[in-house]
Design an enzyme around this catalytic site. Sequence first.
Site, PDB file in Angstrom:
ATOM      1  N   LYS A 172      -0.543 -15.572   2.969  1.00 49.63           N
ATOM      2  CA  LYS A 172      -0.064 -14.865   1.494  1.00 49.63           C
ATOM      3  C   LYS A 172       1.114 -16.036   1.091  1.00 49.63           C
ATOM      4  O   LYS A 172       2.256 -16.202   1.589  1.00 49.63           O
ATOM      5  CB  LYS A 172       0.154 -13.699   1.013  1.00 49.63           C
ATOM      6  CG  LYS A 172      -1.136 -12.854   0.980  1.00 49.63           C
ATOM      7  CD  LYS A 172      -1.260 -11.559   1.204  1.00 49.63           C
ATOM      8  CE  LYS A 172       0.891 -11.441   1.584  1.00 49.63           C
ATOM      9  NZ  LYS A 172       0.230  -9.211   1.704  1.00 49.63           N
ATOM     10  N   THR A 204       4.984  -6.085  -9.798  1.00 53.66           N
ATOM     11  CA  THR A 204       4.239  -6.494  -8.229  1.00 53.66           C
ATOM     12  C   THR A 204       4.650  -5.326  -6.897  1.00 53.66           C
ATOM     13  O   THR A 204       4.414  -5.932  -5.629  1.00 53.66           O
ATOM     14  CB  THR A 204       5.113  -7.620  -7.969  1.00 53.66           C
ATOM     15  OG1 THR A 204       6.501  -7.516  -8.285  1.00 53.66           O
ATOM     16  CG2 THR A 204       4.731  -8.972  -9.384  1.00 53.66           C
ATOM     17  N   GLY A 206       4.130  -3.262  -4.490  1.00 53.66           N
ATOM     18  CA  GLY A 206       2.683  -2.805  -3.404  1.00 53.66           C
ATOM     19  C   GLY A 206       1.779  -3.895  -3.032  1.00 53.66           C
ATOM     20  O   GLY A 206       0.494  -3.259  -3.137  1.00 53.66           O
ATOM     21  N   THR A 207       2.158  -5.132  -3.752  1.00 52.97           N
ATOM     22  CA  THR A 207       1.312  -6.096  -3.684  1.00 52.97           C
ATOM     23  C   THR A 207       0.421  -6.498  -2.623  1.00 52.97           C
ATOM     24  O   THR A 207      -0.873  -5.969  -2.129  1.00 52.97           O
ATOM     25  CB  THR A 207       1.486  -7.335  -4.260  1.00 52.97           C
ATOM     26  OG1 THR A 207       2.382  -7.528  -4.322  1.00 52.97           O
ATOM     27  CG2 THR A 207       1.824  -6.882  -6.596  1.00 52.97           C
ATOM     28  N   GLY A 208       1.267  -6.342  -1.621  1.00 57.06           N
ATOM     29  CA  GLY A 208       0.462  -6.382   0.229  1.00 57.06           C
ATOM     30  C   GLY A 208      -0.428  -5.881   0.427  1.00 57.06           C
ATOM     31  O   GLY A 208      -0.952  -5.441   1.015  1.00 57.06           O
ATOM     32  N   CYS A 209       0.267  -4.764   0.155  1.00 52.86           N
ATOM     33  CA  CYS A 209      -0.312  -3.137   0.647  1.00 52.86           C
ATOM     34  C   CYS A 209      -1.597  -3.488   0.002  1.00 52.86           C
ATOM     35  O   CYS A 209      -2.595  -3.084   0.731  1.00 52.86           O
ATOM     36  CB  CYS A 209       0.583  -1.678   0.236  1.00 52.86           C
ATOM     37  SG  CYS A 209       2.299  -1.754   0.884  1.00 52.86           S
TER      38      CYS A 209
END
Length: 268
Positions: A172, A204, A206-209
């Site tokens: 990412k 933004t 928690g975007t990866g989770c």
Amino acid sequence: MALTVAGSDPSGGAGIQADLKTFSALGAYGTAVLTALTAQNTRGVTGVHPVPAAFVRDQIATLLDDVPVHATKTGMLGTADVVREVAAALAGRAAGPVVCDPVMVATSGDRLVDDAAIAAVRTDLLPVTDLVTPNVPEAAALLDVAPATTVDELPGQARALLELGPGAVLLKGGHLGGAESVDVLATAGGVVVTRRPRVDTTATHGTGCTLSSAIAALAARGVGGPGEWEPVVEQARDYLQRALLAGESLGIGSGHGPVHHFAGIWPA
């Protein structure tokens, strides 16, 4: 049926809370194994309390003895011992494709794991992972190299991560800035670049989770065939884009607020 193996976020924007919301939003029944408690809010992390590795193992074993799991997402695992127990449990049982979000650094910049845990992810977890979804700093930590500074560096680092054993890599590029958010999907068949307009938002957290759990939810529902990650990733990115666009409407916290996991589902 999807499983998240991850830490808890009291503010509800990341960790198992974000994962379960995402599973529900995308039509997958969510199950969860807890690996760590955190003290955190939208401004940062003030403490981490790991769950003992043996109890993490017991949670997974007890769940899989009874409940069929069609895809698994791992998030914050916390310690090297927990990483090794999770890797062993997933290697020995049918829990569907494994999506590994190698959570090492929070959106706030807080470091969440130590060097031993990073090494355990590299040597134990990645070889049993079907898709790993690092951001730029996490990819650098796993490869023990300097973080990429341009989009042009992403394909090379993604291919290098493939050599560590996962079936596929979604690197990412959100940390790189620019008008577009560029991610790179690397598989044995080659490299695909996926782009979305960058959303100008402070929501933004928690975007990866959210992205990795969206991938797991869609995989659990049978989107794409075995090892066909491109359609899954594209649909997951579309979901995250909607969640980012609507995040600030929630008005949660005074720092980096959460994305809106139920955008388009909750009443406006």
